[in-house]
Motif scaffolding. Structure first.
Motif, PDB file in Angstrom:
ATOM      1  N   VAL A  16       7.557  -5.193  -6.349  1.00 55.35           N
ATOM      2  CA  VAL A  16       8.444  -4.509  -7.289  1.00 55.35           C
ATOM      3  C   VAL A  16       8.243  -3.002  -7.210  1.00 55.35           C
ATOM      4  O   VAL A  16       9.197  -2.220  -7.236  1.00 55.35           O
ATOM      5  N   CYS A  17       6.994  -2.559  -7.044  1.00 55.60           N
ATOM      6  CA  CYS A  17       6.730  -1.115  -6.970  1.00 55.60           C
ATOM      7  C   CYS A  17       7.457  -0.503  -5.772  1.00 55.60           C
ATOM      8  O   CYS A  17       7.992   0.609  -5.858  1.00 55.60           O
ATOM      9  N   ALA A  18       7.480  -1.221  -4.659  1.00 56.04           N
ATOM     10  CA  ALA A  18       8.153  -0.690  -3.467  1.00 56.04           C
ATOM     11  C   ALA A  18       9.638  -0.483  -3.752  1.00 56.04           C
ATOM     12  O   ALA A  18      10.258   0.457  -3.250  1.00 56.04           O
ATOM     13  N   GLN A  19      10.204  -1.338  -4.599  1.00 57.36           N
ATOM     14  CA  GLN A  19      11.634  -1.228  -4.890  1.00 57.36           C
ATOM     15  C   GLN A  19      11.962  -0.101  -5.864  1.00 57.36           C
ATOM     16  O   GLN A  19      13.077   0.399  -5.876  1.00 57.36           O
ATOM     17  N   VAL A  20      11.004   0.299  -6.687  1.00 56.53           N
ATOM     18  CA  VAL A  20      11.313   1.389  -7.622  1.00 56.53           C
ATOM     19  C   VAL A  20      10.943   2.750  -7.038  1.00 56.53           C
ATOM     20  O   VAL A  20      11.250   3.779  -7.623  1.00 56.53           O
ATOM     21  N   CYS A  21      10.298   2.787  -5.882  1.00 59.20           N
ATOM     22  CA  CYS A  21       9.917   4.056  -5.256  1.00 59.20           C
ATOM     23  C   CYS A  21      11.139   4.677  -4.580  1.00 59.20           C
ATOM     24  O   CYS A  21      11.849   4.021  -3.830  1.00 59.20           O
ATOM     25  N   ASN A  22      11.371   5.975  -4.874  1.00 62.62           N
ATOM     26  CA  ASN A  22      12.538   6.648  -4.303  1.00 62.62           C
ATOM     27  C   ASN A  22      12.261   7.267  -2.945  1.00 62.62           C
ATOM     28  O   ASN A  22      13.159   7.816  -2.324  1.00 62.62           O
ATOM     29  N   PHE A  23      11.009   7.252  -2.505  1.00 64.76           N
ATOM     30  CA  PHE A  23      10.664   7.984  -1.286  1.00 64.76           C
ATOM     31  C   PHE A  23      10.155   7.073  -0.174  1.00 64.76           C
ATOM     32  O   PHE A  23       9.532   7.536   0.764  1.00 64.76           O
ATOM     33  N   ASN A  24      10.404   5.786  -0.326  1.00 64.40           N
ATOM     34  CA  ASN A  24       9.967   4.860   0.707  1.00 64.40           C
ATOM     35  C   ASN A  24       8.471   4.996   0.978  1.00 64.40           C
ATOM     36  O   ASN A  24       8.022   4.926   2.120  1.00 64.40           O
ATOM     37  N   ALA A  25       7.722   5.212  -0.110  1.00 65.56           N
ATOM     38  CA  ALA A  25       6.295   5.507   0.061  1.00 65.56           C
ATOM     39  C   ALA A  25       5.404   4.285  -0.176  1.00 65.56           C
ATOM     40  O   ALA A  25       4.182   4.381  -0.121  1.00 65.56           O
ATOM     41  N   GLU A  29       0.840  -1.195   0.000  1.00 58.62           N
ATOM     42  CA  GLU A  29       0.000   0.000   0.000  1.00 58.62           C
ATOM     43  C   GLU A  29       0.879   1.250   0.000  1.00 58.62           C
ATOM     44  O   GLU A  29       2.066   1.200   0.320  1.00 58.62           O
ATOM     45  N   ILE A  30       0.275   2.364  -0.369  1.00 56.36           N
ATOM     46  CA  ILE A  30       0.989   3.642  -0.451  1.00 56.36           C
ATOM     47  C   ILE A  30       0.854   4.355   0.901  1.00 56.36           C
ATOM     48  O   ILE A  30      -0.220   4.344   1.497  1.00 56.36           O
ATOM     49  N   ASN A  31       1.947   4.950   1.392  1.00 60.91           N
ATOM     50  CA  ASN A  31       1.845   5.701   2.645  1.00 60.91           C
ATOM     51  C   ASN A  31       2.020   7.202   2.404  1.00 60.91           C
ATOM     52  O   ASN A  31       2.115   7.662   1.258  1.00 60.91           O
ATOM     53  N   ASP A  32       2.093   7.964   3.493  1.00 59.46           N
ATOM     54  CA  ASP A  32       2.110   9.432   3.402  1.00 59.46           C
ATOM     55  C   ASP A  32       3.349   9.996   2.713  1.00 59.46           C
ATOM     56  O   ASP A  32       3.384  11.168   2.360  1.00 59.46           O
ATOM     57  N   ASN A  33       4.392   9.168   2.584  1.00 54.10           N
ATOM     58  CA  ASN A  33       5.600   9.680   1.937  1.00 54.10           C
ATOM     59  C   ASN A  33       5.404   9.940   0.437  1.00 54.10           C
ATOM     60  O   ASN A  33       6.279  10.496  -0.217  1.00 54.10           O
ATOM     61  N   CYS A  34       4.279   9.488  -0.111  1.00 57.66           N
ATOM     62  CA  CYS A  34       4.087   9.589  -1.574  1.00 57.66           C
ATOM     63  C   CYS A  34       4.131  11.039  -2.040  1.00 57.66           C
ATOM     64  O   CYS A  34       3.399  11.880  -1.540  1.00 57.66           O
ATOM     65  N   ARG A  35       5.026  11.327  -2.989  1.00 57.90           N
ATOM     66  CA  ARG A  35       5.116  12.687  -3.556  1.00 57.90           C
ATOM     67  C   ARG A  35       4.407  12.748  -4.909  1.00 57.90           C
ATOM     68  O   ARG A  35       4.569  13.702  -5.650  1.00 57.90           O
TER      69      ARG A  35
END
Ligand SMILES: Cc1ncc(C[n+]2csc(CCOP(=O)(O)OP(=O)(O)O)c2C)c(N)n1
Lengths: 584, 197
Positions: A563-572, A525-531
């Motif tokens: 895989v999406c978690a690994q390509v995210c640069n913001f730990n989101a 899931e996506i957390n608050d870090n999402c930019r």
């Protein structure tokens, strides 16, 4: 007698069963795949998935020589692969009957081209039958096998997407136990060296004349006299479309679309005021009718591409269409719904990395061809099964500047089908391309058939599992490694190193198809870090979408690949229900 | 000779459109009609559109339904309803789910999901072009019957109430083709649709 609703493919399988077929072989391909899947259920039939279509036909040849009735099936482009044995099988003839079922795909519902297989019948000088519904599909298999034995020839049976994947009512019969024909060695007829082949070619020409004679009288060809102002020559699905569009017209229905019966055609032509041919794709019937000196209209009214539907026939011949579309507001576009790699598909990350590293990707055919579509957009070319590796070598030879940037991508089933010879060529001819084998442990594209790498046969019996890495080493590749495509870092490192290597290299990207892997995985899931940067959306995962000023993951669709978690640069992106800092 | 009835069913891979057409086929066959069913599901497993045609009458030739020919469209999803709308004849009937499933071009932001689909279809009913619009929250209804996967069966329920065959025929057909452990939920979903309007 009660009738059963069967698809064309199921009916073909049933026909083979009832006709006493003992051996059946195929390589899958839409729309032909289900024929062998249905045949696998019959205990009396040795039904097998072959590694490719040429192999399937050759297995059929051996079975027929041995005296058994045999069926081989493939999609239209499969005949290209099998053309070599087919052409000479025409010379040898059979012993037990052999029917080659080919399923064309006018309109290219799921194919890379829409070649017209009828040309192969003419090319190989073998007869071809064309059913127009499921009942005929069943009956024509029996007719084809009888014709095969009577005339000592392989017989082709042409289906199409609309026949194979339409269902209609069929009367079932019992299996006819056809005894094995005795096997007698006959080298002059079956060892095709020039001296023997010259004699056989003459026999083929003479056989064709007899087949033409038989086509004049065959109940498979018939004239249906109705109003004589309009007469239409047609076969297969076009017969049904013509009946729908022009119920009053006279029709010459050809169940045998090769060779044609000239006298019957002349009789029909003489009996109607205006003669038409309605056929999809090539003017195959039309050209031959014209060559008989008969005036006929066909492709002047109908396209050479795609399917020909009743509306079009009614409009072109009767001057009025059957229906007009409901007028709907035009101000609203209808977004297409293209097929996509599934959530959790192990192919996705490979294309993401290939795109990231700006490599030239020589592609192949399978689910993974979808890596060509946006947003992945990672594939440069795709021609036919097996072409990835050999074309990759050609890229390198053609333009030395591309050296070190070329990656050939091929599925496991496709590698077994026709990739191995290409890889051998890379080694032998001193190429240095990288080959990535997308080993999802199945033939996913056509509905998850087994292949030589899965350890099971078509009937589900356990068998030897062919391992890819030792095969690649045996073909002379020294740099062979395995990677888990769910591990992006490992994948990035491996692709970078191996693409640059100055010798042939292979990466086996090994992970079971997400539709087959039933193991429970934590959802993400996506957390608050999402930019809202959209980096994850470049994966093209259908479980993810932009919603307002953030991205969301649909829990009903997420497969938990991570895989999406690994390509995210913001730990989101993290595992659902796990706090941010624990997520790494 | 009875006129041929044409029913187009459209949805997204995994929604059970193929099962729905087989269910209907079962009922049609039980009532002694000739029929043809055509399926296009080449790459549907990968999230693409799924389309089936069901045609029945005293003698059916073509398995196809062309634009302007369908007596009914059953759509498992709203965008699919909009996509196949032009296939209805004047006075034809639309049965659809209110569910939205975004296609990839919408997910990536390349295209927008069309707005006001139901309102625009209702306007066609008001103009007398469409014979009827029956939209239901099929997914929610099926979920409350205990099996969200039966959403398309709820839609078949709505359609069934408009066709000539008795409801019992469908319940019998369900019993014949749905595995026992899903049967009750499927029957409930069917009836929820059948009695909705
Ligand atoms: C000559 C030929 N035969 C069959 C097909 C149909 N076909 C396309 S891809 C494919 C199999 C792909 O399997 P695999 O390489 O394992 O890739 P996956 O779909 O599993 O990713 C088949 C059977 C074809 N296009 N051409």
């Amino acid at each position: 007698m009660t009738k059963k609703l069967l698809s064309g493919n199921e009916a073909i399988a049933r026909g083979a069963y009832e006709a006493g077929v003992r051996v059946a072989a195929a390589y899958p391909g839409t729309p032909s795949t289900e024929i062998l899947e249905y045949l696998a259920h019959y205990r009396e039939v040795a039904a097998q998935g072959s590694s490719n279509e040429k192999v399937a036909v050759e297995v059929g040849i051996g079975a027929a020589f041995a005296g058994a009735r045999a069926l081989v099936a493939m999609k239209h482009v499969g005949v290209n692969v099998a053309a070599d044995p087919l052409m000479t099988l025409s010379y040898t003839g059979v012993n037990g009957g052999l029917v080659l079922v080919v399923a064309d795909d006018p309109g290219m519902h799921s194919s890379q081209n829409e070649q017209d297989s009828r040309n192969y019948a003419r090319f190989a000088k073998v007869p071809m039958l064309e059913p127009s519904d499921s009942q005929e599909a069943k009956d024509f298999v029996m007719a084809a096998l009888e014709m095969s034995e009577e005339f000592d020839t392989p017989v082709m049976l042409r289906s199409s997407t609309r026949i194979s994947h339409s269902q209609s009512l069929v009367t079932l019969g019992k299996r006819k136990e056809v005894p094995l024909r005795p096997y007698v060695k006959d080298a002059n007829k079956r060892v095709m060296m020039p001296a023997a082949a010259r004699l056989r070619h003459a026999a083929v020409e003479e056989r064709l004349l007899r087949l033409r004679e038989a086509a004049e009288k065959s109940p498979l060809n018939r004239i249906e006299w109705r109003d004589r102002k309009i007469g239409v020559i047609c076969a297969g699905i076009s017969y049904r479309q013509v009946r729908e569009a022009l119920p009053e017209a006279s029709v010459l229905k050809l169940g045998i679309c090769y060779p044609l019966p000239p006298a019957l055609i002349a009789e029909f032509a003489a009996g109607v005021d205006k003669l038409y041919v309605v056929e999809e794709l090539d003017p195959f019937l039309e050209d031959q009718v014209k060559a008989m000196g008969i005036t006929v209209t066909g492709k002047a009214l109908f396209p050479l591409t795609g399917e020909i539907h009743p509306n079009r026939i009614a409009a072109a011949i009767a001057g009025k269409p059957l229906a007009t579309p409901l007028p709907v507001p035009e101000d609203m576009p209808v977004p297409a719904r293209p097929p996509v790699l599934c959530p959790g598909c192990p192919h996705r990350s490979v294309f993401y990395v290939l795109r990231q590293q700006k490599l030239l990707v020589s592609g192949d055919i399978g689910c993974y061809t979808l890596g060509a579509l946006p947003p992945l957009g990672a594939i440069d070319s795709c021609i036919c099964m097996g072409a990835s590796i050999s074309a990759g070598l050609g890229y390198e030879k053609g333009n030395p500047e591309l050296k070190g940037k070329i990656v050939s991508v091929i599925g496991d089933s496709t590698f077994f089908h026709s990739g191995m010879t290409g890889l051998m060529d890379v080694v032998y001819n001193r190429g240095s391309t990288l080959t990535i084998i997308l080993d999802n442990r199945t033939t996913a594209m056509t509905g998850h058939q087994h292949n030589p790498g899965t350890g099971y046969t078509l009937k589900g019996d356990p068998t030897t599992t062919l391992e890819l890495a030792p095969i690649c080493r045996a073909l002379g590749v020294r740099r062979v490694r395995e990677v888990d495509p769910y591990d992006i870092k490992a994948l990035q490192a491996a692709i970078k190193e191996e693409a640059a290597a100055d010798e042939p290299s292979v990466i086996i990207s090994r992970r079971a198809c997400a539709l087959l892997d039933k193991s429970a995985k934590p959802l993400y899931e996506i957390n608050d870090n999402c930019r809202n940067c959209g980096a994850c959306l470049r994966l093209g995962c259908p479980a993810m979408a932009r919603e307002g000023d953030s991205v969301t993951i649909d829990p009903a669709l997420c497969a938990g690949c991570g895989v999406c978690a690994q390509v995210c640069n913001f730990n989101a992106i993290g595992k659902a229900g796990v706090a941010n800092d624990e997520n790494n | 000779m009875t006129k041929t009835t044409s029913i187009l069913m459209g949805g997204v891979g995994g929604q059970g459109i193929v099962l729905a057409s087989r269910l209907l086929a079962h009922v049609i066959q039980a009532h002694g009609y000739d029929l043809k069913i055509s399926e296009i599901h080449g790459m549907a497993q990968r999230g693409g559109s799924v389309l089936t045609y069901v045609r029945f009458g005293s003698e059916v030739h073509s398995p196809l339904i062309e634009a302007g020919q369908a007596d009914y469209v059953l759509a498992g999803e709203k965008l699919e309803a909009w996509r196949w709308l032009p296939y209805l004849r004047r006075g034809g009937t639309m049965v659809c789910s209110t569910q939205e499933i975004k296609p990839l071009p919408v997910i990536t932001g390349a295209e927008r999901y069309p707005e006001k689909i139901l309102a625009k279809m209702q306007a066609l009913v008001d103009d007398g072009l469409l014979g009827g619009l029956y939209a239901i929250p099929a997914l929610e209804m099926a979920a409350s019957c205990g099996e969200p996967k039966a959403a398309t069966v709820a839609l078949v329920g709505v359609l069934a109430a408009r066709l000539e065959f008795p409801g019992e025929s469908y319940l019998q057909a369900l019993a014949d083709i749905v595995p026992a452990r899903f049967l009750e939920a499927n029957k409930k979903a069917f009836l929820a649709g059948y009695n909705y309007f």
